[in-house]
Enzyme design. Sequence first.
Site, PDB file in Angstrom:
ATOM      1  N   CYS A   1     -16.185  -1.345  -5.070  1.00  0.00           N
ATOM      2  CA  CYS A   1     -16.503  -0.414  -4.037  1.00  0.00           C
ATOM      3  C   CYS A   1     -16.512   0.916  -4.448  1.00  0.00           C
ATOM      4  CB  CYS A   1     -15.725  -0.704  -2.567  1.00  0.00           C
ATOM      5  SG  CYS A   1     -16.192   0.551  -1.280  1.00  0.00           S
TER       6      CYS A   1
ATOM      7  N   HIS B   1      34.524 -18.691  26.907  1.00  0.00           N
ATOM      8  CA  HIS B   1      33.373 -18.841  27.550  1.00  0.00           C
ATOM      9  C   HIS B   1      33.650 -20.294  28.214  1.00  0.00           C
ATOM     10  CE1 HIS B   1      31.402 -22.033  25.223  1.00  0.00           C
ATOM     11  NE2 HIS B   1      32.008 -21.384  24.062  1.00  0.00           N
TER      12      HIS B   1
ATOM     13  N   CYS C   1      22.383  -8.759  14.901  1.00  0.00           N
ATOM     14  CA  CYS C   1      23.923  -8.534  15.419  1.00  0.00           C
ATOM     15  C   CYS C   1      23.975  -7.330  16.099  1.00  0.00           C
ATOM     16  CB  CYS C   1      24.633  -9.048  14.032  1.00  0.00           C
ATOM     17  SG  CYS C   1      26.234  -8.515  14.380  1.00  0.00           S
TER      18      CYS C   1
ATOM     19  N   CYS D   1      24.479 -23.992  21.941  1.00  0.00           N
ATOM     20  CA  CYS D   1      25.391 -22.942  22.485  1.00  0.00           C
ATOM     21  C   CYS D   1      24.666 -21.578  22.240  1.00  0.00           C
ATOM     22  CB  CYS D   1      26.733 -22.856  21.724  1.00  0.00           C
ATOM     23  SG  CYS D   1      27.939 -21.728  22.794  1.00  0.00           S
TER      24      CYS D   1
ATOM     25  N   CYS E   1      25.570 -12.638  22.828  1.00  0.00           N
ATOM     26  CA  CYS E   1      24.953 -13.614  23.510  1.00  0.00           C
ATOM     27  C   CYS E   1      23.625 -13.903  23.195  1.00  0.00           C
ATOM     28  CB  CYS E   1      24.969 -13.153  25.074  1.00  0.00           C
ATOM     29  SG  CYS E   1      23.958 -14.069  26.136  1.00  0.00           S
TER      30      CYS E   1
ATOM     31  N   CYS F   1      -1.187  39.637 -22.304  1.00  0.00           N
ATOM     32  CA  CYS F   1      -0.911  39.233 -20.936  1.00  0.00           C
ATOM     33  C   CYS F   1      -1.997  38.081 -20.510  1.00  0.00           C
ATOM     34  CB  CYS F   1      -1.002  40.498 -19.943  1.00  0.00           C
ATOM     35  SG  CYS F   1       0.473  41.541 -20.241  1.00  0.00           S
TER      36      CYS F   1
ATOM     37  N   CYS G   1      -4.236  43.742 -21.439  1.00  0.00           N
ATOM     38  CA  CYS G   1      -4.107  43.513 -22.848  1.00  0.00           C
ATOM     39  C   CYS G   1      -4.203  42.076 -23.091  1.00  0.00           C
ATOM     40  CB  CYS G   1      -2.745  43.959 -23.416  1.00  0.00           C
ATOM     41  SG  CYS G   1      -1.200  43.016 -22.734  1.00  0.00           S
TER      42      CYS G   1
ATOM     43  N   CYS H   1      -8.851  35.817 -12.164  1.00  0.00           N
ATOM     44  CA  CYS H   1      -8.275  37.018 -12.581  1.00  0.00           C
ATOM     45  C   CYS H   1      -6.969  37.476 -12.211  1.00  0.00           C
ATOM     46  CB  CYS H   1      -9.375  38.130 -12.266  1.00  0.00           C
ATOM     47  SG  CYS H   1      -8.810  39.769 -12.690  1.00  0.00           S
TER      48      CYS H   1
ATOM     49  N   CYS I   1      29.521 -11.304   9.960  1.00  0.00           N
ATOM     50  CA  CYS I   1      30.480 -10.271   9.989  1.00  0.00           C
ATOM     51  C   CYS I   1      31.665 -10.739  11.223  1.00  0.00           C
ATOM     52  CB  CYS I   1      29.793  -8.931  10.687  1.00  0.00           C
ATOM     53  SG  CYS I   1      29.143  -8.674  12.055  1.00  0.00           S
TER      54      CYS I   1
END
Length: 536
Positions: free
Chosen positions: A253, A329, A293, A306, A318, A158, A155, A177, A313
Site C-alpha cells: 500500500c 466459611h 488476586c 467452592c 471471594c 565559523c 569567517c 544562516c 501468594c
Amino acid sequence: MEEEEDYYDSGSDDEYYDKVYDENDAGLDYDPEDQETDYETYASLVTKGSSCKVIRQESLLAAQKEDLQRVMELLSLREHHARTLLIHYRWNVDRVFTEFAERGEEWLYKTTGLPVKSSQNLDNSMSTPEITCEICFDEVPSRDSTVMECGHHFCNNCWTEHFIVKINEGQSRRITCMAHKCYAICDEEIVRNLVSLRDPDLAEKFDRFLLESYIDDNTRVKWCPSIPHCGNAIRVDDDEYREVECACGIEFCFSCTSEAHSPCSCLMWESWSKKCEDESETVNWISTNTKSCPKCHKPVEKDGGCNLVRCVCKQPFCWLCGEATGLDHTWTSIAGHTCGSYKEDEKDKVEKARQQLFRYTHYFNRYKAHRDSLKLETDLKNRLQEKIVILEDKKDPTSVDLSWVTNGFNRLFRSRKIISYSYPFAYYMFGDILFKDGMTKRQRELKQSLFEEQQQQLEAMTERLSLFLEEPFSSYSGDQLSEIRYKIVNLSRVTDDYCKRLYDCIENDLLGPLQHVTQIIAPYRSNGLEKASELN
C-alpha cells in the site's frame, strides 16, 4: 462438512454453470479469447503508460534532476534555490507552481528561506583586506571569509563549524544562516566546499542527504518495504490512493507501506495487525475466566465449586466479588463476608467480554483459513506450471495457447486475497470500534446483510475456481481440455465480476455515506496491482 458436500454435489457442472450464467449476464456471451486479449492489453499499458515508476539507486539522481529542472526552467532559478523550494514543499512540483501563481514570487521566496534579491553589495564587502567576524570577533583576511546571498558575512572557520554541527544533527537539507533571526538557506555549494576542506567524508554525507531527500521528504516517492531491502523506491504521478507492485515483486500500500490490504482501509489494517500481534483477545479471555488476586494481582482461575479461593501468594478471596476474606466459611457462606447484592454492571461486563471474544474468533478464523489457502495455492502455481509443460510437450492443437491456466491462477490468487482481507474489514465495519456512532442498529444490520451476501458469493466462486484448477487436466483428451478451459476462463470472468461488486458495495454503500477521510480504500483493478515501470 455436510453443507459443503451438499454444495459441491448439487447437480452437474453444466447445471451449475447454467445457474451462474442465468444470474450473471456477464458470462452468457463471453468469448474466452476476450480475456486473453484483456491481459495482453494490460501488459502493454503497464510498460507504456504506468503512472508509477521504479527508481533504482543509479536512477535516483536522474529522477531528482527531472523535478529540479522543471522548477529551474519555469521560475528561472539556480539549482540549489530550486532544491530549497522543493524540499520545503516535500518535492511536490505542482504545489510549488500553485503557490507561485497564487501568492507571488516574493511571498514564496521569503517563506522558504530564499533571498528575494541577491545582495547587491556582496562584492563590495570583499573589497576590504580584512573583516571582523561577528561570531568569533577575530580579524581575518577577506579571502578567508564568506558572504551569503542574504548579505551576512563571517569567517570561513565559523561557517565551517556551523555547517558541521548542522550536518551531524541531520539538518543538512535546510542549513540556515548563522546571523540572529536570519532564516535564509545557505548556498549548498558553499557548504560543500568549506566542509570538504576539513572533512571530505562529511561532505559526501551532506551530498547523500540532499540526494536521499528526494525520497525521504517526498510524499510521492517511497522506499519499497521489501526485507531484505531491494534498494528500489517507487514514484507516483499523483496523490490518488493506490496499491503498487515493485519491480522486485513486493506488493504494498503506497499510503502506509504495509502489505497490500484492500479492501481494508489503512486504519483498519493497522488495528487488525496490532490486535493479532498483541494477542489482545488472550488477555480478554483471561479477564473473562480469571479474577485478580486482591493482594498480588496475579490472575487466578477457579478449578473447583467452592467460591472461596486462594492465590499462590496464600491470600484467600471471594470468587464472586473478588474481595479479600479470611479462611473460615460455612456450608453456605464465607464467614464474616457477604456479597449477595446484585450488581448489574458486573454481569454485563462479563457477558460483553464473552461476546467480543466470540466475534473476534469468528472473523479471525475465517481470515486465517483464507491466508492458509493462499500459502497452499502458492504451491498450486508450481503444479500448474508442471501441467503446462506436459501439455506443451504433447503438441496438441488444443493446447497451443495455455495462458488461460496462468490467468485463471492469477484471478484465484487475487480473489483469495480480497476475501481474506474482507473479514478484518467486516470486523471493524460492523463493530462498535470505528463506526459506533456512524450508523443506527437497523442501518448496521441492513448493510451487514448486503455485504455478507456479496462476500459469500465471491467466496463460492473462488472456491469453485480453485476446484477446477486442481483438476488433472494435463491428462485430458482434446474435448475434455477444451471443456475445462472454457469453464476456467468463464469462471475467472464471473469471479472478477463479483470482486467488482464487492468493492462497489464497500465504496458506495458502506464507506461512501460515512464520508470518513481515514477510511479510504484502494480501487479494485481487474488485472492486479499497478506494476511500477522503470524510470528512464
